[in-house]
Design a protein around this motif. Structure first.
Motif, short mmCIF file in Angstrom:
data_model
loop_
_atom_site.label_atom_id
_atom_site.label_comp_id
_atom_site.label_asym_id
_atom_site.label_seq_id
_atom_site.Cartn_x
_atom_site.Cartn_y
_atom_site.Cartn_z
N ASN A 1 0.83 -1.21 0.00
CA ASN A 1 0.00 0.00 0.00
C ASN A 1 0.86 1.26 0.00
OD1 ASN A 1 -1.67 -1.97 2.28
ND2 ASN A 1 -2.68 -1.42 0.35
N ILE A 2 1.90 1.25 0.83
CA ILE A 2 2.80 2.41 0.91
C ILE A 2 3.49 2.64 -0.42
CG2 ILE A 2 4.89 3.29 2.01
CD1 ILE A 2 4.03 1.75 4.55
N LEU A 3 3.98 1.55 -1.04
CA LEU A 3 4.68 1.68 -2.33
C LEU A 3 3.71 2.10 -3.43
CD1 LEU A 3 7.05 -1.42 -2.12
CD2 LEU A 3 7.67 0.98 -1.89
N SER A 4 2.50 1.54 -3.42
CA SER A 4 1.50 1.96 -4.41
C SER A 4 1.21 3.45 -4.27
CB SER A 4 0.21 1.16 -4.23
OG SER A 4 0.37 -0.18 -4.60
N GLN A 5 1.04 3.90 -3.05
CA GLN A 5 0.75 5.29 -2.78
C GLN A 5 1.90 6.19 -3.23
OE1 GLN A 5 0.09 6.00 1.38
NE2 GLN A 5 -1.12 7.84 1.02
N SER A 6 3.10 5.64 -3.22
CA SER A 6 4.30 6.40 -3.60
C SER A 6 4.61 6.29 -5.09
CB SER A 6 5.50 5.92 -2.78
OG SER A 6 5.23 6.05 -1.39
N GLY A 7 3.70 5.66 -5.84
CA GLY A 7 3.85 5.63 -7.29
C GLY A 7 4.58 4.43 -7.85
N TYR A 8 4.87 3.43 -7.03
CA TYR A 8 5.58 2.25 -7.50
C TYR A 8 4.60 1.18 -7.98
CZ TYR A 8 9.78 4.21 -5.37
OH TYR A 8 10.82 5.03 -5.05
N LYS A 9 5.02 0.44 -9.02
CA LYS A 9 4.23 -0.68 -9.53
C LYS A 9 4.51 -1.89 -8.63
CE LYS A 9 2.12 -0.77 -12.87
NZ LYS A 9 0.66 -0.58 -13.16
N THR A 10 3.44 -2.43 -8.04
CA THR A 10 3.57 -3.40 -6.96
C THR A 10 2.66 -4.60 -7.21
OG1 THR A 10 4.00 -1.60 -5.41
CG2 THR A 10 3.34 -3.69 -4.46
N HIS A 11 3.21 -5.81 -7.03
CA HIS A 11 2.42 -7.04 -7.16
C HIS A 11 2.62 -7.90 -5.92
CE1 HIS A 11 2.16 -5.82 -11.34
NE2 HIS A 11 3.47 -5.96 -11.50
N VAL A 12 1.55 -8.53 -5.44
CA VAL A 12 1.66 -9.41 -4.28
C VAL A 12 0.75 -10.62 -4.49
CG1 VAL A 12 -0.10 -8.08 -3.03
CG2 VAL A 12 1.47 -9.54 -1.76
N VAL A 13 1.29 -11.80 -4.19
CA VAL A 13 0.59 -13.06 -4.46
C VAL A 13 0.59 -13.93 -3.21
CG1 VAL A 13 0.65 -15.21 -5.79
CG2 VAL A 13 1.07 -13.03 -6.94
N GLY A 14 -0.62 -14.33 -2.77
CA GLY A 14 -0.78 -15.37 -1.77
C GLY A 14 -0.50 -14.99 -0.34
N TRP A 15 -0.25 -13.71 -0.05
CA TRP A 15 0.09 -13.32 1.33
C TRP A 15 -1.00 -13.77 2.29
CZ3 TRP A 15 4.92 -11.54 1.42
CH2 TRP A 15 5.44 -11.09 2.63
N TRP A 16 -0.61 -14.01 3.56
CA TRP A 16 -1.60 -14.47 4.54
C TRP A 16 -1.70 -13.45 5.66
CZ3 TRP A 16 -1.21 -19.61 7.84
CH2 TRP A 16 -2.47 -19.89 8.40
N PRO A 17 -2.86 -12.80 5.83
CA PRO A 17 -4.08 -12.89 5.02
C PRO A 17 -4.09 -11.82 3.93
CG PRO A 17 -4.53 -11.67 7.02
CD PRO A 17 -3.07 -12.04 7.08
N SER A 18 -4.75 -12.13 2.81
CA SER A 18 -4.79 -11.15 1.72
C SER A 18 -6.10 -11.21 0.93
CB SER A 18 -3.61 -11.35 0.78
OG SER A 18 -3.61 -12.67 0.23
N HIS A 19 -7.13 -11.84 1.50
CA HIS A 19 -8.42 -11.84 0.83
C HIS A 19 -9.37 -10.90 1.57
CE1 HIS A 19 -11.33 -13.62 -1.98
NE2 HIS A 19 -12.22 -13.41 -1.02
N PRO A 20 -10.06 -10.02 0.85
CA PRO A 20 -10.10 -9.84 -0.59
C PRO A 20 -8.83 -9.18 -1.13
CG PRO A 20 -11.37 -8.13 0.48
CD PRO A 20 -10.97 -9.09 1.56
N ALA A 21 -8.54 -9.45 -2.41
CA ALA A 21 -7.35 -8.86 -3.03
C ALA A 21 -7.44 -7.34 -2.95
CB ALA A 21 -7.25 -9.32 -4.48
N GLU A 22 -6.31 -6.72 -2.63
CA GLU A 22 -6.29 -5.28 -2.41
C GLU A 22 -6.11 -4.52 -3.73
OE1 GLU A 22 -3.87 -4.16 1.07
OE2 GLU A 22 -3.74 -6.29 1.54
N PRO A 23 -6.79 -3.41 -3.89
CA PRO A 23 -6.74 -2.65 -5.15
C PRO A 23 -5.48 -1.79 -5.26
CG PRO A 23 -8.26 -1.57 -3.63
CD PRO A 23 -7.81 -2.85 -2.96
N ILE A 24 -4.34 -2.43 -5.25
CA ILE A 24 -3.06 -1.73 -5.29
C ILE A 24 -2.69 -1.35 -6.72
CG2 ILE A 24 -2.19 -2.81 -3.18
CD1 ILE A 24 -0.73 -4.86 -4.92
N ASN A 25 -1.60 -0.66 -6.87
CA ASN A 25 -1.10 -0.25 -8.18
C ASN A 25 -0.33 -1.42 -8.80
OD1 ASN A 25 -0.27 1.23 -10.42
ND2 ASN A 25 1.50 2.11 -9.34
#
Length: 855
Positions: free
Chosen positions: A97-121
């Motif tokens: 979230n912090i990196l998305s907010q700072s303009g970085y392209k960010t991907h995250v897969v399978g983190w626990w917990p991470s449902h629902p998937a977050e609307p990140i960049n």
């Protein structure tokens, strides 16, 4: 200039003790190469060692009482059901979230917990993506909100691997004799297939993302090692007598194969990144592969977590990462601050972790902001899902947690399940507070739980420990008595706990008797009885005996930082500074977040004449605890006397003064020097006193003792001192050096002829019916001991700028009470009424007078 990229890989429960033999045999070449090209070390976990709580701390740099994840499940927002913890349960921003907010392209897969998937960049795939539930490959639906952006959901479906799609060719590497298994009766092979398919699904989706998408930060979490270990570590070599030989022969290679499979996936990830990418591989905790693994799992929620070990792994390589070195003192809460520093982003003051500076060749001083939570802008925080579209998704996750033993089976009466879940979350929150050193907020939570569930021993056990930590020994003893009545823990286990209580009561000899009695009856791997024996020897100044006990403890568990720290303390007491420094460094390497260990290292280096190194260690201590005035005191001396840095000396002197929290009035002296009389005088004169009234008047002190039981715990418990602010408190002379330099102390120190003191102590013991030495023999050695004690106390007082002492002769108070009351009132800034003070003194109580010594 190269673009900064970070690849974060999470392997749940990976442990060096399991990895090293496999890697040494050449079966994990990808990890071996990563270690050789970068840094590696142990990663300290937090308590409770429950994965959703820890991975949320990893992603936020904050402890659970800040981020809001308090277990595996929680009461749903409407209060009507129980659900698995969700991404929406997290109350603060994650690193993505912090990196998305700072303009970085960010991907995250399978983190626990991470449902629902977050609307990140970027792309987010939740931890429900890989769960096959009870489906078949043909009817395997994907829950809503599993993928962000949602339009990618159909695309990523193709990367999922269903357990039924795995063949013998896939499973024989894990279980070479799989053909011998009766699959109708033995479902363990299917569990291997399930775990393997799940991590393969996440890996396939993730590799596609980092291969085809632009990215600055990408993170994947795999729980396979944890599941392989919980299911099959019991069969891992060597064979243990209580394990069936037939089962051992079938399943002894599963754990090794699981690690090898993860190494294969790691190799592919490394092939997909360039040399300008910083790769960080971590685990949230370890998993005991040896004699420290419990034979039986406790029958309580999350009981399997007892198999976890406190140290996970960290490996890092990249353009600014050191090469082929060991990293010390890393904790799970340090990962997010470290990633922020790689991207050159500010650290937040409300984060509990630090930057792992020893990972880097060079690093700039990070800037600080109060909190990332206050930074405006779209951060892609999760939105509470509507579960009505997929009512089975959460149910399936609950069933999996039940099967793994992390939660109890849900009660048919939902209200009971809700209450049970609430209690577990509250218990976990209390444990998190304790682990973070916040004892006070944990106590009311545990008191409430103990009241609600009086027969639940684990609540009461933790509560007793808290009482002991804050020095409320009476409540601690009451809790131990309650535990004995429950008859849940065996006698020796409670004896060990009571022995620890006796240490707090400064009765090391009685404690030692209990520990020695329990030593052969308790499990040394869980009771830490050798460590407790060492504590007794330390109090008795039997340092060599303490070292021998600690050596036994180290043979059992060489990774316990407290053992190394206590070993360093023993050598420091014996003035053997080189081994002391080595053990303090070991302790810091195992638990960097210990300001006391840093202070003790700094103290030792100072005594070795290594002043620059000493100042570095002390600076770390005060950076962790800015109120650590005893460290600042030594820093002032170092900078002013040895390092010729007066500006730094002035700065620490100023902070020392600003850290002072008020004044405490102390009445001290040897026992039977008139300290109770002086407390009575101060109280009658108008000064509030800090006393619990537990020790009432008797023949020895007809007007009472004016004591507080908690003061006895001063050497290890200073949490009560705020309650004594602006009050008079009685502190026996030999405890004075334990007063922390966070207060100004005005000490009224009572002095009396030492032969009168000894005689008075004897008479008191006789009146109490206790044995004494022969009355006609003056114990010269005892008098000499008292003289030495008084010299040490006076030397302590002279060294500290926050301590003022008025020495008052017992004889003068008896003979001239008003004159001495005037003198004391002047010392205490004229806030008392001397006439009332003098009324307290009763000369008839001066029963033991010094007799002239015949020559």
């Amino acid at each position: 200039m190269s673009k900064k990229k970070v690849l974060l890989i999470g392997w749940d429960a990976a442990d060096w003790k399991a990895i090293n033999p496999i890697m040494d045999s050449g079966e994990m070449p990808a990890l071996q190469g990563l270690v050789e090209q970068g840094v590696a070390g142990k990663l300290l976990t937090i308590d409770p060692p429950y994965s959703p709580m820890i991975w949320s701390s990893i992603a936020t740099g904050k402890r659970p009482y800040k981020h809001g994840i308090h277990g595996f499940t929680e009461v749903a927002p409407d209060g009507k059901s129980v659900r698995p913890v969700m991404s929406t349960s997290r109350k603060v921003k994650g690193i993505w979230n912090i990196l998305s907010q700072s303009g970085y392209k960010t991907h995250v897969v399978g983190w626990w917990p991470s449902h629902p998937a977050e609307p990140i960049n970027g792309i987010a795939i939740s931890d429900m993506f890989q769960k096959a539930k009870q489906s078949t490959p043909s009817n395997w639906k994907m829950p809503k909100d599993t993928v962000h952006p949602a339009e990618y959901s159909d695309f990523f479906k193709q990367f999922r691997v269903h357990p039924h799609e795995l063949t013998g060719e896939h499973l024989i590497p894990f279980v070479p004799n799989a053909a011998k298994i009766d699959l109708k009766r033995d479902k363990r092979l299917m569990s291997v297939a399930k775990v393997t398919a799940e991590v393969a699904s996440l890996h396939a989706a993730f590799t596609n993302i980092i291969r085809t998408q632009e990215w600055d930060f990408a993170a994947i979490y795999l729980d396979g090692i944890d599941h392989y270990c919980h299911g099959f570590m019991k069969y891992h070599p060597p064979h243990r007598p209580h394990i069936s030989k037939a089962d051992f022969d079938l399943y002894n290679y599963v754990v090794t194969a699981g690690y090898r499979f993860h190494d294969m996936m790691l190799r592919r990830l490394l092939e997909l990144v360039d040399d300008d990418t910083t790769v960080i591989l971590i685990s949230d905790h370890g998993f005991q592969p040896d004699h420290l693994r419990p034979r039986n799992i406790p029958r309580e929620p999350a009981g399997p977590a007892y198999e976890h070990s406190p140290h996970g792994i960290i490996v890092a390589k990249g353009p600014n990462i050191r090469k082929d070195e060991v990293v010390y003192g890393a904790s799970v809460i340090d990962i997010t601050p470290t990633i922020l520093s790689i991207f050159g982003l500010p650290l937040a003051e409300d984060m509990d972790g630090k930057v792992l500076v020893n990972l880097f060749e060079k690093i700039e001083e990070p800037t600080l902001i109060p909190s990332w939570e206050d930074v405006p802008g779209e951060a892609g925080m999760p939105v509470e899902p509507d579960v009505s579209d997929d009512p089975d998704a959460q149910k399936a996750m609950l069933e999996q947690l039940e099967q793994l033993g992390y939660i109890d089976k849900q009660d048919s009466d939902m209200s009971k399940s809700i209450e049970k879940t609430r209690r577990e979350c509250e218990f976990n929150l209390a444990r998190a507070y304790i682990d973070g050193g916040e004892i006070e907020p944990a106590i009311p939570i545990l008191e409430k739980l103990a009241e609600e569930m009086p027969d639940e021993a684990r609540f009461r056990f933790r509560l007793a420990t808290c009482y002991q930590m804050i020095g409320d020994l009476k409540k601690c003893r009451s809790s131990i008595d309650h535990l004995r009545a429950l008859d849940v823990y065996d006698g020796p286990t409670l004896d060990v706990m009571e022995g620890s209580l006796l240490i707090g009561e400064r009765q090391p000899r009685k404690a030692l008797e209990l520990f020695r009695e329990a030593e052969t009856k308790v499990d040394p791997t869980t009771s830490r009885v050798s460590l407790q024996i060492a504590r007794c020897y330390m109090l008795l100044s039997r340092f060599q005996d303490a070292i021998r006990a600690l050596e036994i403890e180290m043979e059992i568990d060489p990774d316990n930082p407290m053992t190394h720290q206590l070993m360093g303390t023993a050598y420091l007491k014996m003035q053997e500074y080189a081994p002391a420094a080595e053990y303090f460094l070991n302790a810091i390497g195992l638990d960097y977040h210990s300001p006391v260990a840093h202070f003790q290292l700094g103290q030792t280096l100072y005594l070795m004449g290594k002043y620059e190194e000493s100042s570095n260690a002390l600076e770390v201590a005060v950076s962790m605890v800015p109120e650590y005035n005893i460290a600042r005191e030594l820093l002032v001396k170092l900078y002013r006397t040895y390092l010729d840095e007066p500006e730094k000396a002035n700065m620490h002197e100023s902070k020392f003064a600003s850290n002072i929290k008020g004044t405490i009035y102390v009445v001290s002296g040897l026992p039977r020097t008139g300290t109770s009389m002086m407390m009575q005088m101060l109280h009658k004169g108008g000064l509030d006193v800090f006393t619990d009234g537990e020790r009432g008047a008797d023949d020895n002190n007809p007007l009472g003792y004016y004591e507080h039981e908690v003061v006895k715990s001063l050497p290890r418990n200073k949490r009560w001192l705020p309650k004594a602010k602006d009050k008079a408190v009685k502190v026996i002379a030999n405890l004075l050096p334990n007063l922390p330099p966070q207060y100004n102390y005005k000490v009224v120190f009572m002095e009396r002829n030492l032969y009168e003191v000894v005689t008075s102590q004897r008479k008191m013991l006789q009146r109490m019916g206790k044995s004494t030495q022969q009355e006609d023999v003056l114990p010269t050695r005892l008098v000499q001991s008292f003289e030495q004690s008084l010299k040490q106390v006076k030397a302590w007082a002279n060294k500290h700028p926050n301590v003022e002492v008025l020495y008052v002769q017992h004889k003068e108070v008896i003979e001239n009470p008003f004159e001495q009351a005037l003198r004391i009132n002047e010392f205490l800034d004229y806030q008392l009424l001397p006439e009332l003070m003098a009324e307290v003194v009763d000369s008839k109580l001066h029963r033991e007078r010094a007799k002239p010594v015949e020559g």
